[in-house]
Design a protein around this motif. Structure first.
Motif, PDB file in Angstrom:
ATOM      1  N   ARG A   1      47.970  26.980  49.366  1.00  0.00           N
ATOM      2  CA  ARG A   1      46.527  26.889  50.061  1.00  0.00           C
ATOM      3  C   ARG A   1      45.635  26.564  50.117  1.00  0.00           C
ATOM      4  O   ARG A   1      44.608  26.211  50.920  1.00  0.00           O
ATOM      5  N   ALA A   2      45.252  25.538  48.498  1.00  0.00           N
ATOM      6  CA  ALA A   2      43.897  24.709  48.392  1.00  0.00           C
ATOM      7  C   ALA A   2      43.652  23.645  49.296  1.00  0.00           C
ATOM      8  O   ALA A   2      44.985  23.186  50.322  1.00  0.00           O
ATOM      9  N   THR A   3      42.689  24.043  50.088  1.00  0.00           N
ATOM     10  CA  THR A   3      42.041  22.688  50.915  1.00  0.00           C
ATOM     11  C   THR A   3      41.352  21.631  50.158  1.00  0.00           C
ATOM     12  O   THR A   3      40.720  22.115  49.086  1.00  0.00           O
ATOM     13  N   MET A   4      41.601  19.780  51.028  1.00  0.00           N
ATOM     14  CA  MET A   4      40.560  19.458  49.809  1.00  0.00           C
ATOM     15  C   MET A   4      38.886  19.245  50.374  1.00  0.00           C
ATOM     16  O   MET A   4      38.547  19.303  49.484  1.00  0.00           O
ATOM     17  N   ALA A   5      38.913  20.274  51.541  1.00  0.00           N
ATOM     18  CA  ALA A   5      37.507  21.148  52.622  1.00  0.00           C
ATOM     19  C   ALA A   5      36.982  21.731  51.380  1.00  0.00           C
ATOM     20  O   ALA A   5      35.939  21.640  51.126  1.00  0.00           O
ATOM     21  N   GLY A   6      37.744  21.972  50.469  1.00  0.00           N
ATOM     22  CA  GLY A   6      37.598  23.792  49.877  1.00  0.00           C
ATOM     23  C   GLY A   6      37.168  23.109  48.219  1.00  0.00           C
ATOM     24  O   GLY A   6      36.491  23.189  47.558  1.00  0.00           O
ATOM     25  N   ASN A   7      37.686  22.462  47.845  1.00  0.00           N
ATOM     26  CA  ASN A   7      37.589  21.836  46.935  1.00  0.00           C
ATOM     27  C   ASN A   7      36.326  21.114  46.584  1.00  0.00           C
ATOM     28  O   ASN A   7      36.066  20.908  45.803  1.00  0.00           O
TER      29      ASN A   7
ATOM     30  N   GLU B   1      26.728  26.456  58.062  1.00  0.00           N
ATOM     31  CA  GLU B   1      27.163  25.061  58.408  1.00  0.00           C
ATOM     32  C   GLU B   1      28.323  25.495  57.710  1.00  0.00           C
ATOM     33  O   GLU B   1      28.919  25.988  56.111  1.00  0.00           O
ATOM     34  N   PHE B   2      29.609  25.044  57.914  1.00  0.00           N
ATOM     35  CA  PHE B   2      31.115  24.231  57.478  1.00  0.00           C
ATOM     36  C   PHE B   2      31.438  23.534  57.539  1.00  0.00           C
ATOM     37  O   PHE B   2      31.749  22.484  58.537  1.00  0.00           O
ATOM     38  N   VAL B   3      32.701  22.604  56.402  1.00  0.00           N
ATOM     39  CA  VAL B   3      33.334  22.123  57.175  1.00  0.00           C
ATOM     40  C   VAL B   3      35.036  22.385  58.523  1.00  0.00           C
ATOM     41  O   VAL B   3      34.868  22.957  57.819  1.00  0.00           O
ATOM     42  N   VAL B   4      34.322  20.746  59.109  1.00  0.00           N
ATOM     43  CA  VAL B   4      35.618  21.067  60.640  1.00  0.00           C
ATOM     44  C   VAL B   4      36.561  20.599  60.212  1.00  0.00           C
ATOM     45  O   VAL B   4      37.942  20.238  60.514  1.00  0.00           O
ATOM     46  N   GLU B   5      36.543  18.931  59.407  1.00  0.00           N
ATOM     47  CA  GLU B   5      37.199  18.223  58.645  1.00  0.00           C
ATOM     48  C   GLU B   5      36.664  17.227  58.329  1.00  0.00           C
ATOM     49  O   GLU B   5      35.238  16.457  58.427  1.00  0.00           O
ATOM     50  N   ILE B   6      38.083  16.972  57.434  1.00  0.00           N
ATOM     51  CA  ILE B   6      37.899  15.382  56.616  1.00  0.00           C
ATOM     52  C   ILE B   6      38.282  14.566  56.910  1.00  0.00           C
ATOM     53  O   ILE B   6      39.822  14.118  57.303  1.00  0.00           O
ATOM     54  N   ARG B   7      37.692  12.416  57.238  1.00  0.00           N
ATOM     55  CA  ARG B   7      38.276  11.587  57.991  1.00  0.00           C
ATOM     56  C   ARG B   7      38.045  10.684  57.538  1.00  0.00           C
ATOM     57  O   ARG B   7      37.546  10.101  56.492  1.00  0.00           O
ATOM     58  N   LEU B   8      39.451  10.328  57.258  1.00  0.00           N
ATOM     59  CA  LEU B   8      40.308   9.013  56.841  1.00  0.00           C
ATOM     60  C   LEU B   8      39.888   7.891  57.625  1.00  0.00           C
ATOM     61  O   LEU B   8      40.956   7.760  58.429  1.00  0.00           O
ATOM     62  N   PRO B   9      38.996   6.578  56.724  1.00  0.00           N
ATOM     63  CA  PRO B   9      39.658   5.556  58.143  1.00  0.00           C
ATOM     64  C   PRO B   9      41.165   5.253  57.977  1.00  0.00           C
ATOM     65  O   PRO B   9      42.017   5.480  57.241  1.00  0.00           O
TER      66      PRO B   9
END
Lengths: 166, 288
Positions: free
Chosen positions: B106-112, B162-170
Protein backbone atom coordinates in the motif's frame (compact mmCIF):
# COMPACT_ATOMS: atom_id res chain seq x y z
CA UNK A 1 -21.02 13.25 5.70
CA UNK A 2 -23.50 10.43 6.09
CA UNK A 3 -22.86 6.75 5.62
CA UNK A 4 -21.63 5.55 2.26
CA UNK A 5 -22.96 2.54 0.36
CA UNK A 6 -20.08 0.41 -0.89
CA UNK A 7 -20.25 -2.46 -3.38
CA UNK A 8 -17.38 -4.92 -3.41
CA UNK A 9 -16.69 -8.57 -4.16
CA UNK A 10 -15.92 -10.38 -0.94
CA UNK A 11 -14.71 -13.98 -1.09
CA UNK A 12 -16.19 -14.20 -4.57
CA UNK A 13 -19.64 -12.86 -3.67
CA UNK A 14 -20.98 -9.44 -4.64
CA UNK A 15 -21.70 -7.60 -1.37
CA UNK A 16 -23.01 -4.20 -0.39
CA UNK A 17 -22.48 -2.54 2.95
CA UNK A 18 -22.82 0.82 4.64
CA UNK A 19 -19.84 2.54 6.19
CA UNK A 20 -18.76 5.76 7.80
CA UNK A 21 -16.22 7.57 5.57
CA UNK A 22 -13.56 7.21 8.29
CA UNK A 23 -14.30 3.54 9.01
CA UNK A 24 -11.63 1.02 8.12
CA UNK A 25 -12.16 -1.99 5.92
CA UNK A 26 -11.56 -4.10 9.03
CA UNK A 27 -14.43 -2.33 10.83
CA UNK A 28 -16.73 -2.93 7.86
CA UNK A 29 -15.79 -6.60 7.53
CA UNK A 30 -16.33 -7.28 11.21
CA UNK A 31 -19.22 -4.99 12.11
CA UNK A 32 -21.22 -4.64 8.88
CA UNK A 33 -20.58 -7.99 7.20
CA UNK A 34 -20.15 -10.19 10.27
CA UNK A 35 -16.83 -11.51 9.01
CA UNK A 36 -15.11 -11.57 12.38
CA UNK A 37 -12.24 -13.86 11.39
CA UNK A 38 -9.98 -10.87 10.67
CA UNK A 39 -8.79 -9.50 14.00
CA UNK A 40 -7.77 -6.08 15.23
CA UNK A 41 -4.51 -6.42 17.11
CA UNK A 42 -2.66 -3.11 16.93
CA UNK A 43 -4.80 -1.04 14.56
CA UNK A 44 -1.63 0.51 13.14
CA UNK A 45 -0.30 -1.99 10.61
CA UNK A 46 2.32 -3.55 12.88
CA UNK A 47 0.81 -6.94 13.78
CA UNK A 48 -0.88 -8.30 10.65
CA UNK A 49 -3.82 -9.91 12.51
CA UNK A 50 -6.20 -8.11 10.13
CA UNK A 51 -4.45 -9.27 6.92
CA UNK A 52 -6.75 -9.64 3.89
CA UNK A 53 -6.08 -9.80 0.16
CA UNK A 54 -7.21 -6.69 -1.74
CA UNK A 55 -7.18 -7.03 -5.55
CA UNK A 56 -4.57 -9.77 -5.27
CA UNK A 57 -2.25 -8.01 -2.79
CA UNK A 58 -2.16 -8.74 0.92
CA UNK A 59 -2.74 -5.66 3.06
CA UNK A 60 -3.62 -4.76 6.63
CA UNK A 61 -7.37 -4.15 6.54
CA UNK A 62 -6.95 -1.76 9.49
CA UNK A 63 -4.96 0.51 7.14
CA UNK A 64 -7.54 0.56 4.35
CA UNK A 65 -10.63 2.74 4.50
CA UNK A 66 -13.85 0.82 3.82
CA UNK A 67 -14.77 3.48 1.25
CA UNK A 68 -11.67 2.55 -0.78
CA UNK A 69 -13.11 -0.93 -1.32
CA UNK A 70 -15.72 0.28 -3.85
CA UNK A 71 -15.54 -2.07 -6.85
CA UNK A 72 -12.57 -4.01 -5.41
CA UNK A 73 -12.11 -7.73 -4.74
CA UNK A 74 -11.40 -8.76 -1.18
CA UNK A 75 -10.44 -12.20 0.12
CA UNK A 76 -10.59 -12.85 3.86
CA UNK A 77 -9.82 -15.82 6.13
CA UNK A 78 -13.46 -16.90 5.78
CA UNK A 79 -12.84 -17.70 2.10
CA UNK A 80 -9.71 -19.81 2.56
CA UNK A 81 -11.38 -23.17 3.31
CA UNK A 82 -13.68 -24.69 0.68
CA UNK A 83 -16.75 -25.54 2.71
CA UNK A 84 -15.57 -28.01 5.35
CA UNK A 85 -12.39 -28.78 3.37
CA UNK A 86 -9.49 -26.96 5.00
CA UNK A 87 -6.79 -25.38 2.85
CA UNK A 88 -3.44 -27.21 3.19
CA UNK A 89 -2.02 -24.19 5.05
CA UNK A 90 -4.84 -24.45 7.61
CA UNK A 91 -4.44 -28.21 7.95
CA UNK A 92 -0.67 -27.94 8.45
CA UNK A 93 -1.16 -25.24 11.12
CA UNK A 94 -3.30 -27.75 13.02
CA UNK A 95 -1.00 -30.74 12.41
CA UNK A 96 2.15 -28.85 13.38
CA UNK A 97 0.63 -27.03 16.37
CA UNK A 98 1.40 -23.67 14.75
CA UNK A 99 -1.01 -21.82 17.01
CA UNK A 100 -1.78 -21.47 20.68
CA UNK A 101 -4.20 -18.67 21.52
CA UNK A 102 -5.19 -18.35 17.86
CA UNK A 103 -5.65 -14.59 17.70
CA UNK A 104 -2.92 -14.05 15.11
CA UNK A 105 -3.77 -17.22 13.16
CA UNK A 106 -6.23 -15.81 10.58
CA UNK A 107 -3.66 -13.18 9.59
CA UNK A 108 -0.88 -15.77 9.37
CA UNK A 109 -3.03 -18.13 7.28
CA UNK A 110 -4.05 -15.39 4.83
CA UNK A 111 -0.45 -14.13 4.56
CA UNK A 112 0.99 -17.66 4.19
CA UNK A 113 -1.52 -18.56 1.49
CA UNK A 114 -0.70 -15.30 -0.31
CA UNK A 115 2.99 -16.28 -0.25
CA UNK A 116 2.37 -19.79 -1.63
CA UNK A 117 -0.02 -18.46 -4.28
CA UNK A 118 2.83 -16.52 -5.88
CA UNK A 119 5.87 -18.49 -4.70
CA UNK A 120 5.16 -22.22 -4.46
CA UNK A 121 8.68 -23.09 -3.28
CA UNK A 122 9.84 -20.46 -0.77
CA UNK A 123 13.00 -20.90 1.30
CA UNK A 124 12.80 -20.71 5.09
CA UNK A 125 14.41 -17.28 4.82
CA UNK A 126 11.72 -16.11 2.37
CA UNK A 127 8.94 -17.41 4.63
CA UNK A 128 10.36 -15.60 7.65
CA UNK A 129 10.75 -12.28 5.81
CA UNK A 130 7.32 -12.58 4.17
CA UNK A 131 5.72 -13.12 7.58
CA UNK A 132 7.70 -10.33 9.31
CA UNK A 133 4.53 -8.23 9.38
CA UNK A 134 2.60 -10.89 11.32
CA UNK A 135 3.24 -11.00 15.04
CA UNK A 136 2.67 -14.06 17.22
CA UNK A 137 3.35 -13.86 20.95
CA UNK A 138 2.71 -17.56 21.66
CA UNK A 139 4.50 -19.90 19.29
CA UNK A 140 7.93 -18.38 18.79
CA UNK A 141 7.30 -18.70 15.03
CA UNK A 142 9.22 -21.95 14.39
CA UNK A 143 6.11 -24.13 14.17
CA UNK A 144 4.45 -21.58 11.91
CA UNK A 145 7.42 -21.56 9.53
CA UNK A 146 7.47 -25.38 9.49
CA UNK A 147 3.73 -25.51 8.80
CA UNK A 148 4.08 -23.11 5.87
CA UNK A 149 7.02 -25.05 4.37
CA UNK A 150 5.10 -28.31 4.80
CA UNK A 151 2.00 -26.86 3.18
CA UNK A 152 4.16 -25.61 0.31
CA UNK A 153 5.63 -29.10 -0.16
CA UNK A 154 2.17 -30.66 -0.08
CA UNK A 155 0.84 -28.17 -2.61
CA UNK A 156 3.79 -29.02 -4.84
CA UNK A 157 2.88 -32.69 -4.21
CA UNK A 158 6.28 -33.47 -2.76
CA UNK A 159 6.54 -36.05 -0.04
CA UNK A 160 9.44 -34.47 1.86
CA UNK A 161 8.04 -32.89 4.97
CA UNK A 162 11.17 -31.91 6.86
CA UNK A 163 12.96 -29.02 5.18
CA UNK A 164 13.82 -26.90 8.18
CA UNK A 165 17.13 -27.64 9.83
CA UNK A 166 16.96 -27.84 13.61
CA UNK B 1 -15.38 13.92 15.76
CA UNK B 2 -17.60 14.52 12.72
CA UNK B 3 -17.06 12.20 9.81
CA UNK B 4 -14.87 13.55 7.04
CA UNK B 5 -16.04 13.76 3.45
CA UNK B 6 -14.58 10.99 1.29
CA UNK B 7 -13.72 11.92 -2.28
CA UNK B 8 -12.31 9.78 -5.06
CA UNK B 9 -11.65 12.18 -7.95
CA UNK B 10 -10.80 10.86 -11.39
CA UNK B 11 -8.61 13.70 -12.64
CA UNK B 12 -5.68 15.70 -11.26
CA UNK B 13 -7.71 18.90 -11.71
CA UNK B 14 -10.63 17.56 -9.66
CA UNK B 15 -8.27 16.44 -6.89
CA UNK B 16 -6.51 19.76 -6.88
CA UNK B 17 -9.84 21.65 -6.73
CA UNK B 18 -11.04 19.52 -3.81
CA UNK B 19 -7.80 20.14 -1.91
CA UNK B 20 -7.84 23.85 -2.71
CA UNK B 21 -11.46 24.18 -1.54
CA UNK B 22 -10.74 22.78 1.91
CA UNK B 23 -7.61 23.56 3.94
CA UNK B 24 -8.47 20.64 6.26
CA UNK B 25 -8.51 18.09 3.41
CA UNK B 26 -5.84 15.39 3.29
CA UNK B 27 -4.55 13.30 0.42
CA UNK B 28 -4.95 9.52 0.66
CA UNK B 29 -2.59 7.37 -1.41
CA UNK B 30 -1.39 4.22 0.39
CA UNK B 31 -2.83 5.34 3.71
CA UNK B 32 -0.16 3.68 5.85
CA UNK B 33 0.69 6.96 7.57
CA UNK B 34 -2.59 8.85 7.05
CA UNK B 35 -4.92 6.20 8.49
CA UNK B 36 -2.67 5.64 11.52
CA UNK B 37 -2.72 9.40 12.21
CA UNK B 38 -6.47 9.51 11.64
CA UNK B 39 -7.13 6.63 14.04
CA UNK B 40 -4.87 8.02 16.75
CA UNK B 41 -6.58 11.43 16.33
CA UNK B 42 -3.29 13.16 15.61
CA UNK B 43 -5.10 14.61 12.60
CA UNK B 44 -8.81 15.30 12.08
CA UNK B 45 -9.26 16.13 8.39
CA UNK B 46 -12.72 17.22 7.28
CA UNK B 47 -12.15 15.66 3.85
CA UNK B 48 -10.11 12.76 2.51
CA UNK B 49 -9.12 12.85 -1.15
CA UNK B 50 -8.23 9.38 -2.46
CA UNK B 51 -5.99 9.90 -5.51
CA UNK B 52 -5.85 6.21 -6.53
CA UNK B 53 -8.74 6.48 -9.01
CA UNK B 54 -6.94 9.13 -11.06
CA UNK B 55 -5.64 7.62 -14.31
CA UNK B 56 -1.84 7.31 -14.37
CA UNK B 57 -1.47 7.70 -10.61
CA UNK B 58 -0.54 4.03 -10.14
CA UNK B 59 2.25 2.58 -12.23
CA UNK B 60 5.64 3.27 -13.74
CA UNK B 61 6.25 4.53 -17.25
CA UNK B 62 9.32 5.36 -19.30
CA UNK B 63 9.80 9.13 -19.56
CA UNK B 64 12.68 11.11 -21.10
CA UNK B 65 14.90 8.02 -21.02
CA UNK B 66 14.19 7.66 -17.29
CA UNK B 67 11.16 6.75 -15.23
CA UNK B 68 7.97 8.46 -14.08
CA UNK B 69 6.50 6.77 -11.02
CA UNK B 70 2.86 7.60 -10.28
CA UNK B 71 2.33 8.99 -6.78
CA UNK B 72 0.01 6.13 -5.75
CA UNK B 73 2.38 3.35 -6.91
CA UNK B 74 2.96 0.98 -3.99
CA UNK B 75 6.54 0.08 -3.03
CA UNK B 76 6.18 -3.59 -4.01
CA UNK B 77 5.23 -2.58 -7.57
CA UNK B 78 8.63 -0.89 -7.92
CA UNK B 79 10.33 -4.25 -7.36
CA UNK B 80 8.14 -5.88 -10.01
CA UNK B 81 9.28 -3.35 -12.65
CA UNK B 82 12.44 -5.05 -13.92
CA UNK B 83 13.74 -2.03 -15.85
CA UNK B 84 13.40 0.27 -12.82
CA UNK B 85 14.91 -2.31 -10.46
CA UNK B 86 17.87 -2.73 -12.82
CA UNK B 87 18.42 1.01 -13.30
CA UNK B 88 17.94 2.22 -9.70
CA UNK B 89 18.34 -0.79 -7.38
CA UNK B 90 19.16 1.46 -4.41
CA UNK B 91 15.85 3.32 -4.72
CA UNK B 92 13.84 0.12 -5.17
CA UNK B 93 15.58 -1.61 -2.24
CA UNK B 94 15.13 1.43 0.02
CA UNK B 95 11.38 1.58 -0.68
CA UNK B 96 11.17 -2.14 0.04
CA UNK B 97 12.71 -1.81 3.49
CA UNK B 98 9.65 0.09 4.72
CA UNK B 99 7.34 -1.85 7.05
CA UNK B 100 6.07 -5.32 6.12
CA UNK B 101 4.88 -6.81 2.82
CA UNK B 102 1.34 -5.80 3.86
CA UNK B 103 2.47 -2.21 4.36
CA UNK B 104 4.61 -2.09 1.19
CA UNK B 105 1.65 -3.33 -0.88
CA UNK B 106 0.00 0.00 0.00
CA UNK B 107 2.72 2.47 1.00
CA UNK B 108 4.09 4.82 -1.66
CA UNK B 109 7.35 6.73 -2.06
CA UNK B 110 5.36 9.94 -2.61
CA UNK B 111 3.70 9.37 0.77
CA UNK B 112 7.03 8.53 2.39
CA UNK B 113 8.35 11.85 1.07
CA UNK B 114 5.32 13.98 2.03
CA UNK B 115 5.01 12.42 5.50
CA UNK B 116 8.44 13.98 6.04
CA UNK B 117 9.86 11.63 8.63
CA UNK B 118 13.61 12.33 8.94
CA UNK B 119 14.03 8.53 8.97
CA UNK B 120 11.99 7.83 5.80
CA UNK B 121 13.89 5.04 4.04
CA UNK B 122 13.09 5.84 0.42
CA UNK B 123 14.03 9.52 0.65
CA UNK B 124 17.86 9.33 0.96
CA UNK B 125 17.86 6.95 -2.01
CA UNK B 126 15.69 9.32 -4.06
CA UNK B 127 17.84 12.31 -3.12
CA UNK B 128 21.06 10.49 -4.03
CA UNK B 129 19.55 9.36 -7.34
CA UNK B 130 18.69 12.95 -8.23
CA UNK B 131 14.95 12.28 -8.31
CA UNK B 132 12.57 15.13 -8.95
CA UNK B 133 8.96 15.42 -7.87
CA UNK B 134 6.08 16.67 -10.02
CA UNK B 135 3.61 18.62 -7.88
CA UNK B 136 0.15 19.66 -9.09
CA UNK B 137 -1.83 22.50 -7.59
CA UNK B 138 -4.42 25.16 -8.31
CA UNK B 139 -1.89 27.24 -10.27
CA UNK B 140 -0.59 24.36 -12.39
CA UNK B 141 2.32 21.98 -12.05
CA UNK B 142 5.90 22.41 -10.86
CA UNK B 143 8.88 20.08 -10.63
CA UNK B 144 11.25 20.24 -7.65
CA UNK B 145 14.22 18.15 -6.46
CA UNK B 146 13.16 15.44 -3.96
CA UNK B 147 15.27 17.04 -1.21
CA UNK B 148 13.17 20.22 -1.42
CA UNK B 149 9.86 18.51 -0.60
CA UNK B 150 10.55 18.27 3.13
CA UNK B 151 11.36 21.14 5.50
CA UNK B 152 11.39 19.47 8.92
CA UNK B 153 10.00 16.50 10.86
CA UNK B 154 6.41 16.02 9.64
CA UNK B 155 6.58 19.19 7.52
CA UNK B 156 6.57 19.42 3.75
CA UNK B 157 6.83 22.37 1.40
CA UNK B 158 3.65 21.70 -0.56
CA UNK B 159 1.39 24.72 -0.74
CA UNK B 160 -2.31 24.62 0.05
CA UNK B 161 -4.14 22.66 -2.66
CA UNK B 162 -0.99 20.96 -3.96
CA UNK B 163 -0.22 17.25 -4.09
CA UNK B 164 2.50 15.04 -5.57
CA UNK B 165 1.55 13.57 -8.94
CA UNK B 166 4.69 11.63 -9.79
CA UNK B 167 8.30 11.00 -8.90
CA UNK B 168 10.79 11.18 -11.75
CA UNK B 169 14.08 9.37 -11.96
CA UNK B 170 16.60 10.14 -14.69
CA UNK B 171 18.07 7.47 -16.95
CA UNK B 172 20.82 5.57 -15.19
CA UNK B 173 24.05 7.17 -16.40
CA UNK B 174 26.68 5.09 -18.19
CA UNK B 175 28.91 3.75 -15.40
CA UNK B 176 26.33 4.67 -12.77
CA UNK B 177 25.38 2.78 -9.60
CA UNK B 178 23.28 3.54 -6.53
CA UNK B 179 22.67 2.03 -3.10
CA UNK B 180 20.91 2.66 0.22
CA UNK B 181 21.51 1.10 3.63
CA UNK B 182 19.99 1.74 7.03
CA UNK B 183 21.05 0.73 10.49
CA UNK B 184 18.39 -0.92 12.67
CA UNK B 185 18.75 -3.22 15.68
CA UNK B 186 16.35 -5.76 14.15
CA UNK B 187 16.26 -7.36 10.70
CA UNK B 188 12.84 -6.10 9.56
CA UNK B 189 9.91 -3.89 10.60
CA UNK B 190 11.95 -1.10 12.18
CA UNK B 191 12.72 2.59 11.74
CA UNK B 192 16.17 3.71 10.58
CA UNK B 193 18.54 4.81 13.34
CA UNK B 194 20.78 6.08 10.55
CA UNK B 195 20.37 5.78 6.77
CA UNK B 196 22.74 6.56 3.91
CA UNK B 197 22.32 6.67 0.15
CA UNK B 198 24.86 6.96 -2.66
CA UNK B 199 24.73 7.38 -6.42
CA UNK B 200 28.06 7.29 -8.27
CA UNK B 201 29.29 7.52 -11.83
CA UNK B 202 32.63 5.93 -12.72
CA UNK B 203 34.49 6.33 -16.00
CA UNK B 204 36.14 3.45 -17.86
CA UNK B 205 39.30 3.77 -15.75
CA UNK B 206 37.33 3.53 -12.49
CA UNK B 207 37.70 7.22 -11.67
CA UNK B 208 34.64 8.74 -10.01
CA UNK B 209 33.20 11.51 -12.18
CA UNK B 210 30.06 12.21 -10.11
CA UNK B 211 28.93 11.31 -6.59
CA UNK B 212 25.83 12.17 -4.61
CA UNK B 213 25.79 11.11 -0.95
CA UNK B 214 22.70 11.51 1.25
CA UNK B 215 22.01 10.74 4.90
CA UNK B 216 18.78 10.12 6.80
CA UNK B 217 17.66 10.08 10.45
CA UNK B 218 20.57 12.33 11.49
CA UNK B 219 19.00 15.78 10.89
CA UNK B 220 15.51 17.32 10.75
CA UNK B 221 15.36 16.39 7.05
CA UNK B 222 17.24 14.02 4.80
CA UNK B 223 20.46 15.77 3.73
CA UNK B 224 22.35 15.78 0.46
CA UNK B 225 25.97 16.10 1.62
CA UNK B 226 27.63 17.88 -1.29
CA UNK B 227 31.06 17.95 0.38
CA UNK B 228 30.93 14.16 0.73
CA UNK B 229 30.25 13.73 -2.97
CA UNK B 230 32.97 16.24 -3.85
CA UNK B 231 35.48 14.25 -1.76
CA UNK B 232 35.01 11.28 -4.10
CA UNK B 233 34.99 13.02 -7.49
CA UNK B 234 38.33 12.61 -9.27
CA UNK B 235 39.40 9.71 -7.04
CA UNK B 236 39.38 6.00 -7.66
CA UNK B 237 37.48 5.60 -4.36
CA UNK B 238 40.70 4.83 -2.50
CA UNK B 239 40.76 4.67 1.30
CA UNK B 240 41.89 8.28 1.69
CA UNK B 241 39.03 9.57 -0.49
CA UNK B 242 36.52 7.37 1.34
CA UNK B 243 37.74 8.69 4.68
CA UNK B 244 37.42 12.32 3.49
CA UNK B 245 33.90 11.47 2.29
CA UNK B 246 32.99 9.87 5.65
CA UNK B 247 34.38 12.87 7.54
CA UNK B 248 32.20 15.22 5.45
CA UNK B 249 29.20 13.04 6.33
CA UNK B 250 30.04 13.13 10.05
CA UNK B 251 30.40 16.91 9.95
CA UNK B 252 27.03 17.30 8.19
CA UNK B 253 25.16 14.95 10.56
CA UNK B 254 23.26 16.86 13.26
CA UNK B 255 21.27 14.10 14.94
CA UNK B 256 19.18 14.09 18.08
CA UNK B 257 19.59 11.50 20.82
CA UNK B 258 16.54 9.32 21.39
CA UNK B 259 15.61 5.76 22.35
CA UNK B 260 17.01 4.49 19.06
CA UNK B 261 20.49 5.98 19.34
CA UNK B 262 22.77 8.59 20.88
CA UNK B 263 24.17 11.58 19.00
CA UNK B 264 27.67 10.08 19.06
CA UNK B 265 26.49 6.68 17.79
CA UNK B 266 24.49 8.19 14.96
CA UNK B 267 27.36 10.42 13.81
CA UNK B 268 29.83 7.53 13.86
CA UNK B 269 27.36 5.18 12.12
CA UNK B 270 26.59 7.77 9.42
CA UNK B 271 30.26 7.65 8.37
CA UNK B 272 30.32 3.84 8.48
CA UNK B 273 27.13 3.45 6.44
CA UNK B 274 28.25 6.07 3.90
CA UNK B 275 31.42 4.03 3.22
CA UNK B 276 29.38 0.84 2.88
CA UNK B 277 26.86 2.34 0.44
CA UNK B 278 29.64 3.82 -1.67
CA UNK B 279 31.20 0.36 -1.92
CA UNK B 280 27.91 -1.22 -3.04
CA UNK B 281 27.27 1.62 -5.49
CA UNK B 282 30.83 1.19 -6.83
CA UNK B 283 30.27 -2.53 -7.48
CA UNK B 284 27.04 -1.72 -9.30
CA UNK B 285 28.68 1.06 -11.31
CA UNK B 286 31.45 -1.31 -12.42
CA UNK B 287 28.84 -3.72 -13.74
CA UNK B 288 26.92 -0.97 -15.50
Amino acid sequence: MGKMMISATINGDAQQFLCDPAATLLDALRDELGLTGSKEGCGSGDCGACTVVLDGQMVCSCLVLAAEAEGRKIATIEGVAEGSELHPVQRKFLEKGALQCGFCTPGFIVASKALLDHNPDPSEHEVRYWLAGNLCRCTGYDKIVRAVLDAAAELRQETTTQRVSA
Amino acid sequence: MPSPQFHSPETVEQASALLAANPQARVLAGGTDLIVQLRSRRIAPTAIVDIKRIAGMSGIRAADGGFAIGAATPCTALKDDKALAAAWPGVVEAANLIGSVQVRNRATMAGNLCNASPAADSVPALVAAGATVLIAGPSGQREVPAAEVTSGPGKNTLAHGEFVVEIRLPARPQGGGDAYLRSIPRTEMDIAVVGAGAALVLDASGTCTSARISIGAVAPTVLLVEAAGAALVGSKLDDAALERMAEAVRVAAKPIADKRGTVEYRIAMAGVLAKRVVEIARQRAEKA
